[in-house]
Scaffold this motif. Structure first.
Motif, PDB file in Angstrom:
ATOM      1  N   ALA A   1       0.833  -1.211   0.000  1.00 45.47           N
ATOM      2  CA  ALA A   1       0.000   0.000   0.000  1.00 45.47           C
ATOM      3  C   ALA A   1       0.867   1.260   0.000  1.00 45.47           C
ATOM      4  CB  ALA A   1      -0.936   0.002   1.213  1.00 45.47           C
ATOM      5  N   ILE A   2       1.894   1.273   0.842  1.00 46.71           N
ATOM      6  CA  ILE A   2       2.791   2.436   0.926  1.00 46.71           C
ATOM      7  C   ILE A   2       3.557   2.597  -0.396  1.00 46.71           C
ATOM      8  CG2 ILE A   2       4.772   3.450   2.132  1.00 46.71           C
ATOM      9  CD1 ILE A   2       2.213   3.425   3.894  1.00 46.71           C
ATOM     10  N   GLN A   3       4.040   1.488  -0.947  1.00 48.19           N
ATOM     11  CA  GLN A   3       4.759   1.548  -2.230  1.00 48.19           C
ATOM     12  C   GLN A   3       3.843   2.018  -3.358  1.00 48.19           C
ATOM     13  OE1 GLN A   3       6.259  -2.474  -2.387  1.00 48.19           O
ATOM     14  NE2 GLN A   3       8.247  -1.887  -1.543  1.00 48.19           N
ATOM     15  N   SER A   4       2.556   1.728  -3.226  1.00 45.50           N
ATOM     16  CA  SER A   4       1.595   2.118  -4.260  1.00 45.50           C
ATOM     17  C   SER A   4       1.090   3.542  -4.064  1.00 45.50           C
ATOM     18  CB  SER A   4       0.411   1.149  -4.269  1.00 45.50           C
ATOM     19  OG  SER A   4       0.867  -0.164  -4.454  1.00 45.50           O
ATOM     20  N   GLY A   5       1.578   4.206  -3.022  1.00 45.46           N
ATOM     21  CA  GLY A   5       1.246   5.614  -2.870  1.00 45.46           C
ATOM     22  C   GLY A   5       0.337   5.990  -1.712  1.00 45.46           C
ATOM     23  N   ALA A   6       0.023   5.040  -0.831  1.00 51.31           N
ATOM     24  CA  ALA A   6      -0.782   5.397   0.343  1.00 51.31           C
ATOM     25  C   ALA A   6       0.039   6.332   1.228  1.00 51.31           C
ATOM     26  CB  ALA A   6      -1.167   4.145   1.121  1.00 51.31           C
ATOM     27  N   ARG A   7      -0.616   7.333   1.809  1.00 52.81           N
ATOM     28  CA  ARG A   7       0.098   8.312   2.621  1.00 52.81           C
ATOM     29  C   ARG A   7       0.259   7.869   4.072  1.00 52.81           C
ATOM     30  NH1 ARG A   7      -0.017  13.506   0.333  1.00 52.81           N
ATOM     31  NH2 ARG A   7      -0.017  13.249  -1.910  1.00 52.81           N
ATOM     32  N   ASP A   8      -0.612   6.984   4.513  1.00 48.92           N
ATOM     33  CA  ASP A   8      -0.516   6.499   5.893  1.00 48.92           C
ATOM     34  C   ASP A   8      -1.298   5.210   5.993  1.00 48.92           C
ATOM     35  OD1 ASP A   8       0.120   6.308   8.571  1.00 48.92           O
ATOM     36  OD2 ASP A   8      -0.728   8.238   9.135  1.00 48.92           O
ATOM     37  N   PHE A   9      -1.205   4.576   7.167  1.00 51.81           N
ATOM     38  CA  PHE A   9      -1.805   3.282   7.366  1.00 51.81           C
ATOM     39  C   PHE A   9      -2.355   3.180   8.770  1.00 51.81           C
ATOM     40  CE2 PHE A   9      -2.205  -0.679   5.286  1.00 51.81           C
ATOM     41  CZ  PHE A   9      -2.553  -1.522   6.325  1.00 51.81           C
TER      42      PHE A   9
END
Length: 119
Positions: free
Chosen positions: A92-100
């Motif tokens: 998700a982070i690699q795909s551009g999510a800003r936070d989790f």
């Protein structure tokens, strides 16, 4: 006031998140129950931020994240997911999510992520 799109296949979860956000001055402009709806609503509503679950029917959150980011590279998306899905977090982070945000979450954690991402 920031406009937020909430996407989760569990209606009670959407309600809970909506409640936390609206009580803290955010405007929930729309909601969806899967990735397909997330993309549709994003294009239609152009929200400032998307809070999206990873595990959903029809199309998961990671796929929807990728498609929304392809449509709008500046899209601000925060992913939510259950414990123990570290591999998905990284994707998700690699795909551009800003936070989790990890479920079960505290209201404070959602607000902290939203504030951080919206700046």
């Amino acid at each position: 006031m920031a406009n937020i799109l909430v996407v989760d296949d569990a209606a009670f979860m959407r309600m809970m998140i909506k409640d936390i956000l609206s009580k803290n001055g955010y405007n929930v402009v729309g909601e969806g129950e899967n990735g397909v709806k997330a993309i549709e609503k994003y294009k239609e509503l152009k929200p400032d931020l998307v809070l999206m679950d990873i595990t959903m029917p029809e199309m998961d959150g990671i796929q929807a994240l990728k498609e929304i980011r392809a449509f709008d590279p500046a899209a601000k998306i925060v992913m939510c997911s259950a414990m123990g899905q570290q591999g998905m977090v990284i994707e998700a982070i690699q795909s551009g999510a800003r936070d989790f945000i990890v479920k079960p979450f505290q209201a404070d954690r959602i607000l902290e992520a939203v504030k951080k991402v919206l700046g």
